[in-house]
Write a protein that holds these residues in place. Structure first.
Motif, mmCIF file in Angstrom:
data_model
loop_
_atom_site.group_PDB
_atom_site.id
_atom_site.type_symbol
_atom_site.label_atom_id
_atom_site.label_comp_id
_atom_site.label_asym_id
_atom_site.label_seq_id
_atom_site.Cartn_x
_atom_site.Cartn_y
_atom_site.Cartn_z
ATOM 1 N N GLN A 43 0.830 -1.208 0.000
ATOM 2 C CA GLN A 43 0.000 0.000 0.000
ATOM 3 C C GLN A 43 0.870 1.267 0.000
ATOM 4 O O GLN A 43 0.530 2.253 -0.669
ATOM 5 C CB GLN A 43 -0.928 -0.009 1.220
ATOM 6 C CG GLN A 43 -2.006 -1.084 1.180
ATOM 7 C CD GLN A 43 -1.475 -2.480 1.465
ATOM 8 O OE1 GLN A 43 -0.553 -2.655 2.262
ATOM 9 N NE2 GLN A 43 -2.046 -3.472 0.791
ATOM 10 N N GLY A 138 -8.290 5.541 13.587
ATOM 11 C CA GLY A 138 -8.863 5.390 12.258
ATOM 12 C C GLY A 138 -10.252 5.970 12.126
ATOM 13 O O GLY A 138 -10.858 5.905 11.051
ATOM 14 N N GLY A 159 -4.872 7.525 3.510
ATOM 15 C CA GLY A 159 -5.252 7.434 4.914
ATOM 16 C C GLY A 159 -4.386 6.437 5.664
ATOM 17 O O GLY A 159 -4.153 5.321 5.200
ATOM 18 N N THR A 169 -9.038 4.728 6.509
ATOM 19 C CA THR A 169 -8.458 3.988 5.388
ATOM 20 C C THR A 169 -9.514 3.619 4.359
ATOM 21 O O THR A 169 -9.227 3.538 3.164
ATOM 22 C CB THR A 169 -7.729 2.729 5.886
ATOM 23 O OG1 THR A 169 -8.602 1.975 6.738
ATOM 24 C CG2 THR A 169 -6.488 3.094 6.670
ATOM 25 N N ALA A 170 -10.739 3.413 4.797
ATOM 26 C CA ALA A 170 -11.812 3.054 3.866
ATOM 27 C C ALA A 170 -12.238 4.234 3.004
ATOM 28 O O ALA A 170 -12.565 4.067 1.822
ATOM 29 C CB ALA A 170 -13.013 2.520 4.643
ATOM 30 N N GLN A 171 -12.230 5.432 3.587
ATOM 31 C CA GLN A 171 -12.713 6.603 2.866
ATOM 32 C C GLN A 171 -11.647 7.286 2.026
ATOM 33 O O GLN A 171 -11.963 8.068 1.132
ATOM 34 C CB GLN A 171 -13.344 7.585 3.857
ATOM 35 C CG GLN A 171 -14.613 7.039 4.495
ATOM 36 C CD GLN A 171 -15.228 7.980 5.515
ATOM 37 O OE1 GLN A 171 -15.014 9.190 5.465
ATOM 38 N NE2 GLN A 171 -16.001 7.437 6.453
ATOM 39 N N ALA A 172 -10.382 7.010 2.306
ATOM 40 C CA ALA A 172 -9.299 7.546 1.484
ATOM 41 C C ALA A 172 -9.145 6.693 0.230
ATOM 42 O O ALA A 172 -9.533 5.520 0.203
ATOM 43 C CB ALA A 172 -7.997 7.553 2.272
ATOM 44 N N GLY A 175 -5.658 3.339 1.329
ATOM 45 C CA GLY A 175 -5.646 3.126 2.773
ATOM 46 C C GLY A 175 -4.424 2.335 3.196
ATOM 47 O O GLY A 175 -4.094 1.316 2.587
ATOM 48 N N THR A 177 -3.002 0.511 6.454
ATOM 49 C CA THR A 177 -3.277 0.031 7.808
ATOM 50 C C THR A 177 -1.975 -0.417 8.466
ATOM 51 O O THR A 177 -1.273 -1.289 7.952
ATOM 52 C CB THR A 177 -4.269 -1.142 7.782
ATOM 53 O OG1 THR A 177 -5.496 -0.698 7.190
ATOM 54 C CG2 THR A 177 -4.548 -1.638 9.197
#
Length: 293
Positions: A43, A138, A159, A169-172, A175, A177
């Motif tokens: 990522q 988060g 994110g 991370t889901a909305q960027a 993401g 993690t």
């Protein structure tokens, strides 16, 4: 309960430890930060590759976070200028609670989603900008608001969070993690969660700077020599990379405002400062290509 908030089962009697054992527990737990960043390497690589064309097109790095995460974003943005001569106006950070929150915790500021959106929007983000949004949990509302504003402006959003499946991370668009798990001191994400974010930001921004030709080999040749220590460092780097004598390196540096890149091309190509700058400009700032042109 979030992983970062779950009490650790490893050291339930932490408060009874003798000093050496106490320190060992803290240090040993930090190794999880490195492992978490390594696990996120795909990522991170995607983030660098997505950011690079935008930054080459003149975009900025925009950081947003709260508390420890916000301070780490500010730190990364500030250090890019002296390390890589990155323009200050192209690495800008906002933190929940404003600049004062760097020094004094502003309780409740992280819960203001609208302020996060307003602070990010005030930077006038555009499609070439890259927004780095940081939240250990988060789910920090301030950071989620910043994501909304960045995405609405067409900026790339990256994110960073320390819990799987986090909204940040889901909305960027990308993401990352950093699953560091429970902290030695339950919920204190200034520990390994913060360490993992520092490593991830260092890794991301340094890799980006290498791709932007701020490094020759593995030498930091685009630094700003703004104090006595850095002037000495510029000289040492020039001598090492060019093979020239200290006297010749010093003379070259004096003619180009102690810019190591320019001095290297001057010394290795036998040209003056203006010619060296022209060669570097033609090579998009790459010392290697300027030397082989």
């Amino acid at each position: 309960m979030l992983n970062t908030e779950t009490p650790s089962t490893r050291h339930p009697d932490l408060d009874t430890y003798a000093t050496p054992a106490l320190l060992d527990a803290f240090i040993d737990d930090q190794t999880a930060a490195v492992a978490a960043v390594k696990a996120a390497l795909p990522q991170l690589a995607a983030a660098v590759d997505a950011a690079l064309p935008r930054i080459r097109a003149g975009g900025r790095l925009l950081y947003a976070g709260a508390g420890t995460s916000g301070r780490l974003g500010v730190l990364d943005s500030v250090e890019l200028h002296p390390t890589f001569s990155w323009p200050r106006e192209r690495a800008v950070a906002v933190i929940a609670g404003g600049e004062g929150a760097m020094f004094v915790a502003v309780e409740g500021a992280e819960d203001d989603r609208a302020q996060g959106a307003a602070d990010l929007a005030a930077l006038n983000p555009g499609p070439n900008d890259v927004a780095l949004l940081l939240a250990a949990s988060g789910g920090t509302p301030y950071v989620l608001g910043a994501i909304e504003a960045a995405r609405a402006a067409g900026a790339l959003t990256i994110g960073f969070a320390n819990n799987p499946g986090a909204p940040v991370t889901a909305q960027a668009e990308i993401g990352i993690t950093l699953d560091t798990g429970p902290e030695v001191i339950s919920g204190s994400t200034r520990l390994k969660a913060g360490t993992s974010q520092k490593i991830a930001l260092n890794t991301f921004s340094s890799a980006l700077m290498v791709k932007l030709n701020k490094v020759y080999g593995n030498l930091m040749v685009d630094l700003k020599a703004t104090n006595a220590k850095l002037v000495k460092r510029a000289l040492a780097l020039t001598v090492r990379a060019s093979g020239a004598s200290e006297a010749d390196a010093q003379a070259a540096l004096a003619q180009c405002d102690h810019h190591v890149k320019t001095a290297l091309v001057m010394l290795k190509r036998g040209v003056d400062a203006a010619q060296a700058r022209a060669l570097l400009d033609a090579a998009d700032g790459s010392v290697s290509r300027a030397l082989s042109a």
